[in-house]
Design a protein around this motif. Structure first.
Motif, mmCIF file in Angstrom:
data_model
loop_
_atom_site.group_PDB
_atom_site.id
_atom_site.type_symbol
_atom_site.label_atom_id
_atom_site.label_comp_id
_atom_site.label_asym_id
_atom_site.label_seq_id
_atom_site.Cartn_x
_atom_site.Cartn_y
_atom_site.Cartn_z
ATOM 1 N N ALA A 96 0.818 -1.201 0.000
ATOM 2 C CA ALA A 96 0.000 0.000 0.000
ATOM 3 C C ALA A 96 0.855 1.255 0.000
ATOM 4 C CB ALA A 96 -0.921 0.010 1.218
ATOM 5 N N GLN A 97 0.263 2.315 -0.495
ATOM 6 C CA GLN A 97 0.795 3.672 -0.341
ATOM 7 C C GLN A 97 -0.393 4.558 -0.014
ATOM 8 O OE1 GLN A 97 2.975 7.233 -2.872
ATOM 9 N NE2 GLN A 97 3.375 5.118 -3.476
ATOM 10 N N PHE A 98 -0.402 5.117 1.203
ATOM 11 C CA PHE A 98 -1.561 5.853 1.697
ATOM 12 C C PHE A 98 -1.575 7.296 1.219
ATOM 13 C CE2 PHE A 98 -1.291 2.302 4.612
ATOM 14 C CZ PHE A 98 -2.615 1.971 4.825
ATOM 15 N N ARG A 99 -2.777 7.802 1.041
ATOM 16 C CA ARG A 99 -2.928 9.212 0.668
ATOM 17 C C ARG A 99 -2.712 10.124 1.874
ATOM 18 N NH1 ARG A 99 -4.396 11.781 -3.624
ATOM 19 N NH2 ARG A 99 -5.015 9.856 -4.680
ATOM 20 N N ALA A 100 -3.235 9.728 3.029
ATOM 21 C CA ALA A 100 -3.111 10.550 4.228
ATOM 22 C C ALA A 100 -1.761 10.316 4.897
ATOM 23 C CB ALA A 100 -4.229 10.227 5.205
ATOM 24 N N PRO A 101 -1.006 11.368 5.183
ATOM 25 C CA PRO A 101 0.298 11.182 5.822
ATOM 26 C C PRO A 101 0.207 10.509 7.185
ATOM 27 C CG PRO A 101 -0.338 13.518 5.804
ATOM 28 C CD PRO A 101 -1.295 12.804 4.915
ATOM 29 N N GLN A 102 -0.921 10.657 7.864
ATOM 30 C CA GLN A 102 -1.079 10.059 9.189
ATOM 31 C C GLN A 102 -1.005 8.529 9.145
ATOM 32 O OE1 GLN A 102 -3.080 12.340 7.807
ATOM 33 N NE2 GLN A 102 -3.889 13.786 9.317
ATOM 34 N N ARG A 103 -1.288 7.938 7.986
ATOM 35 C CA ARG A 103 -1.307 6.478 7.877
ATOM 36 C C ARG A 103 -0.104 5.918 7.115
ATOM 37 N NH1 ARG A 103 -6.806 3.540 6.645
ATOM 38 N NH2 ARG A 103 -5.496 1.933 7.615
ATOM 39 N N ALA A 104 0.737 6.786 6.600
ATOM 40 C CA ALA A 104 1.801 6.346 5.697
ATOM 41 C C ALA A 104 2.690 5.252 6.281
ATOM 42 C CB ALA A 104 2.639 7.545 5.274
ATOM 43 N N ALA A 105 3.023 5.353 7.558
ATOM 44 C CA ALA A 105 3.969 4.416 8.167
ATOM 45 C C ALA A 105 3.416 3.002 8.291
ATOM 46 C CB ALA A 105 4.400 4.927 9.539
ATOM 47 N N GLU A 106 2.101 2.852 8.225
ATOM 48 C CA GLU A 106 1.506 1.521 8.357
ATOM 49 C C GLU A 106 2.003 0.566 7.274
ATOM 50 O OE1 GLU A 106 -2.791 1.583 8.638
ATOM 51 O OE2 GLU A 106 -2.734 3.576 9.546
ATOM 52 N N ALA A 107 2.176 1.098 6.075
ATOM 53 C CA ALA A 107 2.471 0.254 4.917
ATOM 54 C C ALA A 107 3.725 -0.582 5.117
ATOM 55 C CB ALA A 107 2.597 1.119 3.668
ATOM 56 N N ASP A 108 4.752 -0.008 5.690
ATOM 57 C CA ASP A 108 6.001 -0.754 5.808
ATOM 58 C C ASP A 108 5.924 -1.823 6.884
ATOM 59 O OD1 ASP A 108 8.710 -1.013 4.700
ATOM 60 O OD2 ASP A 108 9.328 -0.629 6.760
ATOM 61 N N PHE A 109 5.147 -1.627 7.921
ATOM 62 C CA PHE A 109 4.987 -2.680 8.930
ATOM 63 C C PHE A 109 4.314 -3.908 8.320
ATOM 64 C CE2 PHE A 109 5.469 0.983 11.844
ATOM 65 C CZ PHE A 109 6.463 0.465 12.667
ATOM 66 N N TYR A 110 3.333 -3.672 7.474
ATOM 67 C CA TYR A 110 2.676 -4.794 6.807
ATOM 68 C C TYR A 110 3.613 -5.448 5.790
ATOM 69 C CZ TYR A 110 -1.883 -4.031 8.940
ATOM 70 O OH TYR A 110 -2.918 -3.937 9.845
ATOM 71 N N ARG A 111 4.381 -4.631 5.067
ATOM 72 C CA ARG A 111 5.351 -5.197 4.124
ATOM 73 C C ARG A 111 6.312 -6.125 4.857
ATOM 74 N NH1 ARG A 111 10.411 -4.904 3.097
ATOM 75 N NH2 ARG A 111 10.705 -3.311 4.712
ATOM 76 N N ARG A 112 6.803 -5.674 6.006
ATOM 77 C CA ARG A 112 7.732 -6.494 6.777
ATOM 78 C C ARG A 112 7.076 -7.780 7.271
ATOM 79 N NH1 ARG A 112 10.433 -2.582 11.130
ATOM 80 N NH2 ARG A 112 9.465 -0.771 10.161
ATOM 81 N N TRP A 113 5.814 -7.711 7.628
ATOM 82 C CA TRP A 113 5.129 -8.917 8.084
ATOM 83 C C TRP A 113 5.137 -9.976 6.988
ATOM 84 C CZ3 TRP A 113 1.282 -12.169 6.669
ATOM 85 C CH2 TRP A 113 0.822 -13.077 7.638
ATOM 86 N N PHE A 114 4.843 -9.565 5.776
ATOM 87 C CA PHE A 114 4.819 -10.525 4.674
ATOM 88 C C PHE A 114 6.205 -11.113 4.415
ATOM 89 C CE2 PHE A 114 0.701 -8.587 3.623
ATOM 90 C CZ PHE A 114 -0.035 -9.751 3.419
ATOM 91 N N VAL A 115 7.215 -10.276 4.406
ATOM 92 C CA VAL A 115 8.576 -10.754 4.181
ATOM 93 C C VAL A 115 8.984 -11.736 5.278
ATOM 94 C CG1 VAL A 115 11.002 -10.078 4.075
ATOM 95 C CG2 VAL A 115 9.271 -8.724 2.859
ATOM 96 N N GLU A 116 8.681 -11.384 6.529
ATOM 97 C CA GLU A 116 9.055 -12.238 7.661
ATOM 98 C C GLU A 116 8.262 -13.537 7.712
ATOM 99 O OE1 GLU A 116 8.444 -9.610 10.914
ATOM 100 O OE2 GLU A 116 10.224 -8.380 10.467
ATOM 101 N N ASN A 117 7.151 -13.583 6.990
ATOM 102 C CA ASN A 117 6.329 -14.780 6.979
ATOM 103 C C ASN A 117 6.438 -15.548 5.665
ATOM 104 O OD1 ASN A 117 4.362 -15.079 9.537
ATOM 105 N ND2 ASN A 117 4.809 -12.915 9.184
ATOM 106 N N GLY A 118 7.557 -15.344 4.974
ATOM 107 C CA GLY A 118 7.882 -16.187 3.836
ATOM 108 C C GLY A 118 7.378 -15.740 2.493
ATOM 109 N N TYR A 119 6.855 -14.534 2.392
ATOM 110 C CA TYR A 119 6.397 -14.027 1.095
ATOM 111 C C TYR A 119 7.536 -13.257 0.435
ATOM 112 C CZ TYR A 119 1.666 -15.426 2.226
ATOM 113 O OH TYR A 119 0.554 -16.174 2.533
ATOM 114 N N HIS A 120 8.017 -13.767 -0.681
ATOM 115 C CA HIS A 120 9.157 -13.153 -1.356
ATOM 116 C C HIS A 120 8.734 -12.277 -2.537
ATOM 117 C CE1 HIS A 120 11.612 -15.667 1.169
ATOM 118 N NE2 HIS A 120 11.004 -16.759 0.723
#
Length: 281
Positions: A96-120
């Motif tokens: 994701a890439q959020f429109r609102a700056p208040q939510r922008a940081a969420e995207a990378d936490f989810y990206r890391r979750w996928f990487v750490e759970n075996g999604y390449h």
């Protein structure tokens, strides 16, 4: 009863086991306004929000679905709305890439979750893309919303990255700022959807009527209680407790409504689907 009065039998609907990703509302609050439902002057009961989220989580488990969780982060009160942070089809992940700056940081936490759970195969978008908030997989093609959050250019990007056909739809009512507040997929076999016509542009409405002539049409009352932010497994449909009109229509079609209370989460413009990212593959 005459033959003319006999209703045709409704075919038995079969649920399919789903895998969901959710985030507990540990830091949930309404401290800013980025949609018409958010009012920072109205108090939020955090304990009640957590209880409602837990009930939603447990409902999925009771229905036989697998639920994964991601660790909530301080300073990100909307991270509970997991659907906005990823779209997963056949194991490919579009972040994701959020429109609102208040939510922008969420995207990378989810990206890391996928990487750490075996999604390449994880790709972050270059266009504003609020994931399953505006992207709904029908089993054959991806319905993609725009108008308030996700950029139209994200639709072509989603098609290229996920390798599935994309149908663009324009939202016109700011109360229904994401596609998942105005439409949800009921099943992927036919496929079919439920939607609120007044949320869409005239052209998009014609597209929906052409694609889904047998769709369930929601009322204004259904939409206002976030009834279109439902989650279906092909038989069981998780809905806000207020969506009684929509539930009655679904029952007539052979679906089983399952009610949950999302009153506190709705104060931030979220409902069952907003809290639920589906992981496909």
């Amino acid at each position: 009863m005459t033959s003319a009065q006999v209703k045709p039998a409704v075919a038995a609907r079969m649920p399919t086991t789903r895998r969901y990703l959710m985030c507990a509302p540990e830091y949930f609050t309404v401290e800013y306004s980025i949609n018409p439902w958010m009012d920072p002057t109205k108090p939020v009961d955090k304990a009640l929000a957590l209880a409602q989220w837990t009930a939603l989580h447990d409902t999925y488990v009771e229905l036989g679905h697998k639920v994964e969780t991601i660790e909530p982060q301080p300073g990100l009160p909307d991270m509970v709305f997991a659907a906005n942070s990823g779209t997963v089809i056949d194991g490919r992940v579009l972040g994701a890439q959020f429109r609102a700056p208040q939510r922008a940081a969420e995207a990378d936490f989810y990206r890391r979750w996928f990487v750490e759970n075996g999604y390449h195969d994880v790709v972050m978008p270059t266009n504003i893309n609020e994931a399953e908030g505006d992207l709904a997989w029908t089993g054959r093609f991806l319905l993609a919303g725009t108008g308030f959050r996700t950029d139209p250019g994200a639709h072509a990007e989603a098609q290229e990255i996920l390798g599935v056909p994309v149908v663009s739809l324009r939202l016109t009512d700011p109360r229904y700022y994401h596609l998942d507040t105005a439409l949800f997929v009921l099943n992927e076999d036919e496929p079919n959807v439920a939607y609120y016509p007044a949320a869409f542009s005239a052209g998009s409405l014609r597209v929906l009527r052409r694609l889904f002539p047998d769709a369930v049409i929601a009322t204004a009352e259904d939409a206002e209680c976030f009834g279109l932010n439902g989650v279906s497994d092909g038989r069981n449909v998780v809905l806000p407790i207020e969506a009684t009109g929509l539930a009655a229509q679904l029952t007539e079609r052979g679906y089983e409504p399952v009610f949950v209370d999302i009153s506190e989460l709705r104060k931030a413009g979220g409902g069952p689907k907003c809290c639920t990212m589906e992981i496909r593959g």
